[in-house]
Write an enzyme that holds these catalytic residues in place. Structure first.
Site, short mmCIF file in Angstrom:
data_model
loop_
_atom_site.label_atom_id
_atom_site.label_comp_id
_atom_site.label_asym_id
_atom_site.label_seq_id
_atom_site.Cartn_x
_atom_site.Cartn_y
_atom_site.Cartn_z
N ALA A 123 -28.63 21.58 9.96
CA ALA A 123 -28.65 22.93 10.53
C ALA A 123 -29.98 23.07 11.26
CB ALA A 123 -28.55 23.96 9.41
N GLY A 136 -26.59 19.85 7.13
CA GLY A 136 -25.36 20.36 7.73
C GLY A 136 -24.57 19.29 8.48
N GLU A 145 -22.70 17.59 5.83
CA GLU A 145 -21.71 18.56 5.36
C GLU A 145 -20.53 18.67 6.34
OE1 GLU A 145 -24.88 21.46 4.68
OE2 GLU A 145 -24.08 21.77 2.67
N GLU A 205 -32.08 19.04 1.81
CA GLU A 205 -32.46 20.46 1.77
C GLU A 205 -33.53 20.80 0.75
OE1 GLU A 205 -29.42 19.34 2.27
OE2 GLU A 205 -28.35 20.59 3.71
N1 COA Z 1 -33.38 21.45 13.05
C1 COA Z 1 -34.06 21.70 14.18
N2 COA Z 1 -34.59 20.75 14.96
C2 COA Z 1 -34.41 19.48 14.58
C3 COA Z 1 -33.72 19.13 13.40
C4 COA Z 1 -33.18 20.19 12.63
N3 COA Z 1 -32.48 19.96 11.53
N4 COA Z 1 -33.72 17.79 13.28
C5 COA Z 1 -34.40 17.31 14.33
N5 COA Z 1 -34.81 18.32 15.13
C6 COA Z 1 -35.59 18.24 16.37
C7 COA Z 1 -37.06 17.98 16.11
O1 COA Z 1 -37.72 19.17 15.81
C8 COA Z 1 -37.47 17.39 17.42
O2 COA Z 1 -37.61 18.44 18.38
P1 COA Z 1 -38.91 18.47 19.37
O3 COA Z 1 -38.85 17.17 20.13
O4 COA Z 1 -38.66 19.67 20.22
O5 COA Z 1 -40.10 18.54 18.48
C9 COA Z 1 -36.25 16.57 17.85
O6 COA Z 1 -35.16 17.12 17.12
C10 COA Z 1 -36.36 15.09 17.52
O7 COA Z 1 -36.64 14.97 16.13
P2 COA Z 1 -37.86 14.10 15.54
O8 COA Z 1 -38.17 14.64 14.18
O9 COA Z 1 -38.97 14.02 16.52
O10 COA Z 1 -37.17 12.67 15.42
P3 COA Z 1 -37.57 11.49 14.42
O11 COA Z 1 -36.81 10.31 14.90
O12 COA Z 1 -39.03 11.38 14.30
O13 COA Z 1 -36.99 11.94 13.00
C11 COA Z 1 -35.35 12.85 11.48
C12 COA Z 1 -35.61 12.04 12.77
C13 COA Z 1 -33.85 13.08 11.41
C14 COA Z 1 -35.81 12.04 10.26
C15 COA Z 1 -36.11 14.19 11.54
O14 COA Z 1 -35.82 14.83 12.77
C16 COA Z 1 -35.76 15.17 10.43
O15 COA Z 1 -36.19 14.98 9.30
N6 COA Z 1 -34.98 16.24 10.76
C17 COA Z 1 -34.65 17.28 9.81
C18 COA Z 1 -33.61 16.79 8.84
C19 COA Z 1 -33.29 17.87 7.84
O16 COA Z 1 -34.08 18.24 7.00
N7 COA Z 1 -32.04 18.37 7.91
C20 COA Z 1 -31.57 19.35 6.99
C21 COA Z 1 -31.71 20.71 7.55
S1 COA Z 1 -31.12 21.93 6.42
#
Ligand code: COA
Length: 260
Positions: free
Chosen positions: A66, A112, A115, A135
């Site tokens: 999400a 999400g 999910e 989460e």
């Molecule tokens: N919500 C909002 N933005 C998100 C996102 C999320 N769940 N997941 C990734 N993004 C965005 C990042 O903020 C980033 O945006 P920016 O370039 O404007 O800063 C872009 O997507 C790329 O993500 P980034 O984190 O730079 O990529 P990465 O390869 O270094 O890491 C992940 C990949 C998936 C490990 C990391 O993005 C992450 O941990 N995301 C969140 C996962 C999460 O907790 N999901 C559950 C949400 S309830």
């Protein structure tokens, strides 16, 4: 219909919905959830569409969760509403569609994202896929059905560990857990998924809808899956597909299902 955050393409009775926010790893913001609801609803209502595939655009992610930026300042009531609305509009909605939905998990499926993949009727994955419900690392729990669907799919102990550690599993572990049905290379993921969809298409879509309803009933509170199976089994006898399927067998020919 054109969407801001999705691509939807139909070929030979198979609709592919691609979540298209690659710069945000296809994170599900409110607008994307609304568009997904519309796209799934439209595909399900079209009787010519026999299978729906959902996947993510870009090389990295199915859906990275999400959109965290949208709810970081929410109150208790807003949090509850976010989960309730999301479940009704997208996750439960998809799980209960009568058209088969396959999630082709092409990269990160987190929060999400996993999910959504779990709400689909089953899943394929590419070798680079990584799945988890992280989460609790954000101080929240899965709110789009993850605490329920993950234990159903992988067992309570594995779900507890995956959720408590906020860890990720790779595609091969997901296959071993039964979370995904097939793993292949990134290049071959859509071909494999379409090949499975083609096999589904050969069968009676009304019988498949009944099977989905009966299988789902076994996982619903207050419903009895065996009773639902009896009801749906009986219902099939009143369909043109049943007539065609049994006649075709007796006449030693291939069935040509009318889909009603
Ligand atoms: N919500 C909002 N933005 C998100 C996102 C999320 N769940 N997941 C990734 N993004 C965005 C990042 O903020 C980033 O945006 P920016 O370039 O404007 O800063 C872009 O997507 C790329 O993500 P980034 O984190 O730079 O990529 P990465 O390869 O270094 O890491 C992940 C990949 C998936 C490990 C990391 O993005 C992450 O941990 N995301 C969140 C996962 C999460 O907790 N999901 C559950 C949400 S309830």
């Amino acid at each position: 219909m054109s969407y801001k955050n999705l691509l939807s393409e139909t070929q030979n009775g198979i609709t592919t919905i691609t979540i298209n926010r690659p710069a945000k790893l296809n994170a599900l913001n409110r607008e994307t959830i609304k568009e997904l609801h519309e796209a799934f609803k439209k595909a399900d209502a079209d009787k010519k569409i026999k299978v729906i595939i959902v996947t993510g655009s870009g090389e990295k992610a199915f859906v990275a969760g999400a959109d965290i930026s949208e709810f970081s300042d929410f109150s208790v009531a807003q949090g509850e509403q976010l989960a309730a609305e999301g479940q009704a509009k997208l996750f439960d909605f998809v799980a209960h569609l009568s058209t088969p939905v396959i999630a082709a998990v092409n990269g990160f499926a987190l929060g999400g994202g996993l999910e959504l993949a779990m709400a689909a009727h089953f899943r394929t994955a590419s070798e680079n896929a990584k799945m988890g419900l992280p989460e609790v690392s954000l101080g929240v729990i899965p709110g789009y059905g993850g605490t329920q669907r993950l234990p159903h799919l992988v067992g309570k102990g594995r779900a507890m560990e995956l959720i408590m550690t906020a860890g990720m599993i790779d595609a091969h572990q997901a296959l071993q857990y039964g979370l995904v049905n097939h793993v292949t290379s990134r290049e071959e993921l859509m071909d494999l998924t379409i090949a499975i969809a083609e096999k589904i298409k050969r069968n009676s879509s009304v019988a498949i809808a009944s099977a989905i309803a009966a299988i789902n009933a076994g996982y619903e509170d207050g419903e009895n899956g065996f009773d639902e199976e009896i009801t749906q089994f009986g219902k099939c006898f009143g369909t043109a597909d049943f007539h065609e399927g049994t006649q075709a067998f007796l006449e030693k020919r291939k069935a040509n299902f009318p889909g009603k």
